[in-house]
Scaffold this active site. Sequence first.
Site, PDB file in Angstrom:
ATOM      1  N   SER A 283     123.897 -52.308 109.830  1.00  0.00           N
ATOM      2  CA  SER A 283     123.651 -51.232 108.891  1.00  0.00           C
ATOM      3  C   SER A 283     122.779 -50.153 109.540  1.00  0.00           C
ATOM      4  O   SER A 283     123.068 -49.698 110.638  1.00  0.00           O
ATOM      5  CB  SER A 283     123.046 -51.804 107.603  1.00  0.00           C
ATOM      6  OG  SER A 283     123.109 -50.876 106.555  1.00  0.00           O
TER       7      SER A 283
ATOM      8  N   ASP B   8     129.200 -53.056 105.512  1.00  0.00           N
ATOM      9  CA  ASP B   8     127.801 -53.320 105.836  1.00  0.00           C
ATOM     10  C   ASP B   8     127.564 -54.724 106.388  1.00  0.00           C
ATOM     11  O   ASP B   8     127.826 -55.726 105.724  1.00  0.00           O
ATOM     12  CB  ASP B   8     126.975 -53.127 104.566  1.00  0.00           C
ATOM     13  CG  ASP B   8     125.482 -53.027 104.821  1.00  0.00           C
ATOM     14  OD1 ASP B   8     125.012 -53.593 105.807  1.00  0.00           O
ATOM     15  OD2 ASP B   8     124.800 -52.378 104.017  1.00  0.00           O
TER      16      ASP B   8
END
Length: 274
Positions: free
Chosen positions: A41, A153
């Site tokens: 991320s 993510d």
Amino acid sequence: MKQKKLGLALGSGAARGFAHLGVLQALEEKGIRIDYISGCSIGALIGALYCSGMSVLEIVDLAVGIEPWEWIDISVPKKGLVQGRKLELLIKKLTGGKKFEELEKPLAVVATDLSTGDRVVLDKGYVYKAVRASVAIPGIIAPLELDGRVLADGGLVDPVPVDLVKRMGAEYTVGVNLGSWIEDKRMDSIYDVIIQSIDILQNEIIMLRGIDADLIINPYLKNINPVTFNQVEECIHAGRNAALEVMEKLSSGLNPSGKRGWLHSLGRRRHISG
């Protein structure tokens, strides 16, 4: 005695991720060499910029100065509120369109395959594609289809990917945990709902699995709103201060002979002081 090879794992945490810059800043001030970096991320993004050759100061200036219109392209909600194409092009530009093997430091990135729930390690091909996949917060930034997978993510499955730097050859590992600051707060927007939900998920993952690093840096970020990007300097302060607090332990772990000369600053550098 030579410093052990250091692997730094940069965790996920949305806007809290600017704390990574403070950690990098503190390590540079003390002359500590980073040999391997992994991230997911926002940690993947910061790691990619750093490994591509940008200095910490350049990344700080970028974080402070960037405007939302430069990376946000609102779409009709289908797979995400933000299409992600502008973000991808921006990452490509900032990393020079490099492939992983062209980076100045070895990097590995974690993403999540939304179709299977598998953790996907990305360390080959174009860096910007891997980072674009890893930063795709479900519901906010649309996932990326890459090599037949639907990627999003990396923090959904591995918030602080320490094992990657171990695989890469690290002899001493440091995980930067941005924390999941779960608290009773108002849910004023869809962003609040999504980020709070992911924070709860990541908190459970860390509680169940722990973080298997030789040293964990935990910046205090409770007062940072993870869905806004206007607290950059506060995050940098928190990251730098947290790193400096554990510097003696890091020194002894990297250099067990007890020699500490390399730990002292290699010269004064401009930084945002805490």
